[in-house]
Design a protein around this motif. Structure first.
Motif, PDB file in Angstrom:
ATOM      1  N   PHE A 195       2.255  -6.892   8.456  1.00  0.00           N
ATOM      2  CA  PHE A 195       4.346  -6.320   7.434  1.00  0.00           C
ATOM      3  C   PHE A 195       5.513  -5.314   8.879  1.00  0.00           C
ATOM      4  N   TRP A 196       4.268  -5.411   9.729  1.00  0.00           N
ATOM      5  CA  TRP A 196       4.065  -4.670  10.782  1.00  0.00           C
ATOM      6  C   TRP A 196       6.332  -4.337  11.168  1.00  0.00           C
ATOM      7  N   ASP A 197       7.091  -5.382  10.556  1.00  0.00           N
ATOM      8  CA  ASP A 197       8.491  -5.923  11.191  1.00  0.00           C
ATOM      9  C   ASP A 197       8.998  -5.588   9.580  1.00  0.00           C
ATOM     10  N   ARG A 198       8.771  -5.511   9.043  1.00  0.00           N
ATOM     11  CA  ARG A 198       9.716  -5.296   7.864  1.00  0.00           C
ATOM     12  C   ARG A 198      10.639  -3.725   7.582  1.00  0.00           C
ATOM     13  N   PRO A 199      11.490  -3.274   7.043  1.00  0.00           N
ATOM     14  CA  PRO A 199      11.885  -3.004   7.181  1.00  0.00           C
ATOM     15  C   PRO A 199      10.932  -1.882   5.478  1.00  0.00           C
ATOM     16  N   CYS A 200      11.238  -0.355   5.989  1.00  0.00           N
ATOM     17  CA  CYS A 200      10.303   0.208   5.149  1.00  0.00           C
ATOM     18  C   CYS A 200      11.492   1.849   4.846  1.00  0.00           C
ATOM     19  N   TYR A 201      10.382   3.067   4.089  1.00  0.00           N
ATOM     20  CA  TYR A 201      10.953   4.202   4.665  1.00  0.00           C
ATOM     21  C   TYR A 201      10.482   5.028   5.880  1.00  0.00           C
ATOM     22  N   GLN A 254       5.548   2.712   3.317  1.00  0.00           N
ATOM     23  CA  GLN A 254       5.732   3.269   4.687  1.00  0.00           C
ATOM     24  C   GLN A 254       4.811   2.768   5.271  1.00  0.00           C
ATOM     25  N   THR A 255       5.018   1.785   6.482  1.00  0.00           N
ATOM     26  CA  THR A 255       3.649   1.759   7.460  1.00  0.00           C
ATOM     27  C   THR A 255       3.505   2.904   8.688  1.00  0.00           C
ATOM     28  N   ASP A 256       4.047   3.551   8.582  1.00  0.00           N
ATOM     29  CA  ASP A 256       4.059   4.327  10.247  1.00  0.00           C
ATOM     30  C   ASP A 256       2.597   5.390  10.309  1.00  0.00           C
ATOM     31  N   LEU A 278       1.079  -0.947  -0.043  1.00  0.00           N
ATOM     32  CA  LEU A 278       0.289   0.002  -0.317  1.00  0.00           C
ATOM     33  C   LEU A 278       0.707   1.403  -0.401  1.00  0.00           C
ATOM     34  N   PRO A 279       0.606   2.485  -0.831  1.00  0.00           N
ATOM     35  CA  PRO A 279       1.444   3.583  -0.656  1.00  0.00           C
ATOM     36  C   PRO A 279       1.139   4.370   0.471  1.00  0.00           C
ATOM     37  N   THR A 280       1.774   5.381   0.941  1.00  0.00           N
ATOM     38  CA  THR A 280       2.270   6.051   1.789  1.00  0.00           C
ATOM     39  C   THR A 280       0.866   7.301   1.408  1.00  0.00           C
ATOM     40  N   ARG A 281       1.271   7.634   0.230  1.00  0.00           N
ATOM     41  CA  ARG A 281       0.330   9.023  -0.204  1.00  0.00           C
ATOM     42  C   ARG A 281      -0.808   8.634  -1.238  1.00  0.00           C
ATOM     43  N   GLU A 325      11.241   9.364   4.945  1.00  0.00           N
ATOM     44  CA  GLU A 325      10.514   9.038   3.551  1.00  0.00           C
ATOM     45  C   GLU A 325      12.331   8.569   2.538  1.00  0.00           C
ATOM     46  N   GLU A 326      13.316   8.588   3.576  1.00  0.00           N
ATOM     47  CA  GLU A 326      14.687   7.890   3.582  1.00  0.00           C
ATOM     48  C   GLU A 326      14.851   6.399   4.235  1.00  0.00           C
ATOM     49  N   HIS A 327      15.950   5.997   3.660  1.00  0.00           N
ATOM     50  CA  HIS A 327      16.903   4.904   4.451  1.00  0.00           C
ATOM     51  C   HIS A 327      15.312   3.439   4.054  1.00  0.00           C
ATOM     52  N   VAL A 328      14.818   3.059   3.609  1.00  0.00           N
ATOM     53  CA  VAL A 328      13.792   1.655   2.745  1.00  0.00           C
ATOM     54  C   VAL A 328      14.857   0.829   3.639  1.00  0.00           C
ATOM     55  N   GLU A 329      16.021   0.592   3.257  1.00  0.00           N
ATOM     56  CA  GLU A 329      16.501  -1.123   4.306  1.00  0.00           C
ATOM     57  C   GLU A 329      16.361  -1.124   6.078  1.00  0.00           C
ATOM     58  N   GLN A 330      15.682   0.227   6.317  1.00  0.00           N
ATOM     59  CA  GLN A 330      15.963  -0.281   7.638  1.00  0.00           C
ATOM     60  C   GLN A 330      14.936  -0.550   8.391  1.00  0.00           C
ATOM     61  N   ARG A 331      14.942  -0.612   9.860  1.00  0.00           N
ATOM     62  CA  ARG A 331      13.693  -0.684  10.690  1.00  0.00           C
ATOM     63  C   ARG A 331      13.864   0.386  11.794  1.00  0.00           C
TER      64      ARG A 331
END
Length: 389
Positions: A166-172, A127-129, A108-111, A176-182
């Motif tokens: 999908f709560w623990d999957r790395p995302c932006y 982005q899941t936040d 799902l998108p963030t916007r 909207e930076e660092h998609v590789e991090q949690r």
């Protein structure tokens, strides 16, 4: 509206209250008829889009102001957007349970556009936040005004199912930076949203148990991997870090204390986190995002000043909270509109022109800035009286 502190001086109070009234007018005036809160009605990169993150905090400010109809329409809009994706989320969850590799462009998108569609131009979308933030915001609004959450249940269930999978999957992150991090702030928002909705009594028993379980897993993950003892040689108490395994500080971490309660506001780790944000990122009441920020030169953000102020107010420190509110008020433009950031104490001034050339002047107004101002003004008892709204 709350009034936990003594009065400010009359001239300052009148100015701050007037800006709260103006903030409400800006948000209400730009709300789309379908219910979305635009991120910024004029900024080139934001125009025509609404974020769940921005919108959730904007809705909280408007709910505190007492504009129940506006906030209801926003939550109606989010519910329609998410309910329309019920099948998509069910398919994603089934694929994940089957062990399939899901590329980011399927999430799902963030916007969203104001009509609820996905955007057509490229963006840092996974982005899941925001989904956790919206759950927190809709519960908080309903409880404040005595509303039944059933009205928004179809969207709530989609958000819960999506986050539970999908709560623990790395995302932006928030920026909207660092998609590789949690990111700890993302996990904090998920924790806050899932815990709030699980305790609200609207979910079926299975979803409620799952939401509480994931919220606790997120908290435990952060406590195990998302804290730091601070900078090398610093004997200070551990505080939250920008992402798991990091030692960096990010201003968004304040939200893990208030409002999302990932850590107890009375705990040493909460105090150390807020102190680290203030020490590293607060200059004269304005707050930077993070030390390595180069976006528009790395200025100070009004919404982050209000977020840190919100935490100080919640802890009973009126002078510190008022300092941030006054700083935000001082940086509104002449017509009372609030920008996203201002070029005070730039962290990377050599990068400012490249962003001006790319996207134009800084987003003004940013509705999130106005929403956060309303929240902090309410914490300080500086919203207009009911008969003046």
């Amino acid at each position: 509206m709350t009034h936990p502190f003594p009065e400010t001086s009359t001239p300052d109070r009148e100015r701050l209250v007037a800006l709260a009234r103006r903030s409400h007018a800006v948000i209400a005036g730009h709300q789309d008829p379908a219910g979305a809160y635009p991120a910024s009605p004029t900024f080139s990169a934001y125009r025509g889009y609404a974020w769940l993150r921005d919108g959730s905090f904007t809705a909280e400010g408007m709910s505190r102001y007492g504009d129940v109809g506006s906030v209801d329409r926003f939550h109606d809009w989010v519910t329609r957007v998410l309910a329309a994706r019920t099948g998509q989320v069910a398919g994603l969850v089934a694929a994940a349970e089957a062990g399939e590799d899901l590329p980011l462009d399927l999430m799902l998108p963030t916007r969203f556009t104001f009509d609820g569609s996905d955007g057509s131009d490229p963006w840092w979308d996974f982005q899941t936040d925001g989904y956790g933030m919206w759950l927190w915001a809709v519960v908080t609004h309903a409880q404040r005004h005595g509303l039944a959450l059933d009205r928004w249940l179809s969207g709530i269930e989609v958000a819960v199912d999506y986050l539970a999978a999908f709560w623990d999957r790395p995302c932006y992150d928030w920026w909207e930076e660092h998609v590789e991090q949690r990111h700890v702030s993302t996990l904090g928002a998920i924790h806050g949203g899932l815990q709030a909705i699980a305790q609200a009594g609207v979910l079926d028993a299975t979803r409620a148990r799952r939401a509480l379980d994931v919220a606790e897993q997120a908290r435990q993950l952060v406590l195990a991997e998302g804290t730091t003892t601070g900078r090398a040689g610093d004997p200070a108490a551990p505080h939250l870090a920008k992402w798991l395994g990091s030692s960096a500080v990010d201003a968004s971490l304040a939200a893990c204390v208030v409002p999302f309660g990932l850590v107890d506001p009375a705990s040493p780790i909460a105090a150390a986190t807020l102190d680290a944000v203030a020490r590293d990122l607060d200059v004269d009441g304005g707050v930077h995002r993070f030390r390595a920020d180069v976006f528009y030169g790395g200025g100070q953000w009004l919404l982050l000043a209000s977020l840190l102020g919100w935490n100080r107010a919640a802890a009973g420190d009126r002078p510190a909270a008022l300092r941030h509110l006054v700083w935000a008020a001082d940086h509104a433009v002449d017509d009372g509109e609030m920008p996203e950031q201002v070029p005070d104490h730039l962290l990377a001034p050599e990068h400012r022109d490249e962003w001006l050339d790319r996207w134009g002047t800084v987003a003004t107004p940013l509705l999130w800035s106005h929403g956060m101002y309303l929240i902090l003004a309410d914490e300080l008892g500086l919203l207009p009286e009911d008969d003046a709204r």
